[in-house]
Scaffold this motif. Sequence first.
Motif, PDB file in Angstrom:
ATOM      1  N   MET A   1       1.386  -0.838   0.394  1.00 16.77           N
ATOM      2  CA  MET A   1       0.150  -0.114  -0.673  1.00 16.77           C
ATOM      3  C   MET A   1       0.879   1.409   0.566  1.00 16.77           C
ATOM      4  O   MET A   1       1.942   1.319   0.582  1.00 16.77           O
TER       5      MET A   1
ATOM      6  N   SER B   1      -3.935   0.927  -4.751  1.00 14.15           N
ATOM      7  CA  SER B   1      -3.470   0.209  -3.537  1.00 14.15           C
ATOM      8  C   SER B   1      -4.773  -0.079  -2.624  1.00 14.15           C
ATOM      9  O   SER B   1      -4.953  -0.515  -1.897  1.00 14.15           O
TER      10      SER B   1
ATOM     11  N   THR C   1      -0.961  -6.255  -5.361  1.00 17.82           N
ATOM     12  CA  THR C   1      -0.114  -5.172  -5.550  1.00 17.82           C
ATOM     13  C   THR C   1      -1.938  -3.924  -6.962  1.00 17.82           C
ATOM     14  O   THR C   1      -2.356  -5.159  -6.941  1.00 17.82           O
ATOM     15  N   GLY C   2      -1.684  -2.983  -6.830  1.00 23.23           N
ATOM     16  CA  GLY C   2      -1.871  -2.333  -7.184  1.00 23.23           C
ATOM     17  C   GLY C   2      -1.766  -2.012  -8.538  1.00 23.23           C
ATOM     18  O   GLY C   2      -2.501  -0.990  -9.298  1.00 23.23           O
TER      19      GLY C   2
END
Length: 350
Positions: free
Chosen positions: A14, A20, A120-121
């Motif tokens: 994050m 995220s 993860t984003g």
Amino acid sequence: MTEKRSPCTVGVAMSGGVDSTVAAAILLEQGFSVHGFFMQLPLPGLDEQIRKVQRVADDLGIPLHLVEMEEEFRKRVIAYFTDSYCQGRTPNPCVVCNQEIKFDLLTEAILAQGMDKTATGHYAGIYQVNGINGTALLQRGKDPKKDQSYFLCRLSSQQLEHTLFPLADHCKKDIFLRAQDFGFTQFGGDESQDVCFLANQNLATFLSEQGLKSMRGEIATEDGKVLGSHEGIWKYTVGQRRGLGIPDATPWYVIKLDAKSNRVIIGKNDELFQRELLLSDVQWQLELPIPWQGKVQLRSRHQAAEAEVSPVENGNWRVRFKESQRAVTPGQFAVLYQEDMVVASGVIVS
């Protein structure tokens, strides 16, 4: 009596940004047990960034773990970044950070905390060759404008096996709407910066602070005609037009950086085009027929182009494009795609 199985536990990298945050919220919505992990890096405003991420974690109702990465980040990413410029190459620190920090050291820290998966984003997907237990390959994300598979190109199948990309099938414009649906209204369409450790700092200033010294040299054409001078080749990159200070009827561009002679080589726009390049440190994800044919992407915003890739001497590989490509830049990564899957990557040598 059947024992009730606890939900899969996922550690999400994050940053406090929208991607995220929504990735973590989607995983919670899907029933995962989620923990947040924040990398402490040598970045400006770190304390405020920690407070920002903590607020997001509190709003999500998940625990947040801080992972100290400052020294390793300096050794593995910033040193690579500055050394590349010294050698007349243009680095891509995000690719190296993903390979060696985020999906290596951070993943180790996440799994050591008892997590089953990491997430993860990133806007990318994972494709399993030959079914669920097959080789894991990186796949382009759904949003062609935001696809980040290029930046993740050096991840191995082993690194992908315990990774989740919750945003793989989402478009960026929809993520802001999802964030609002989840109750997050602080994201106003801002995008994260590619080179996080630069923040708003000028590249030349940053490199000077890392110890790179001004070294006067010549600005010359390919045939040796000297047209000006510079204060360090690390202040330039292939394809650059601004800052040369050499007026002419048509613009001059940087076409090559010669570290050995400390020269910036310039030329006209047509000299920026070439059909062949050389790659080193090529990492194949699959055994494929050689010479290989498919699409090759030369930088994050480059349109992947049809090419043939074949081995040459010293472990290097030659890429021969069907059509000439502009501003091929040593130090950048070339990513090989078979349809929308990453099958190999290498470092551009020349």
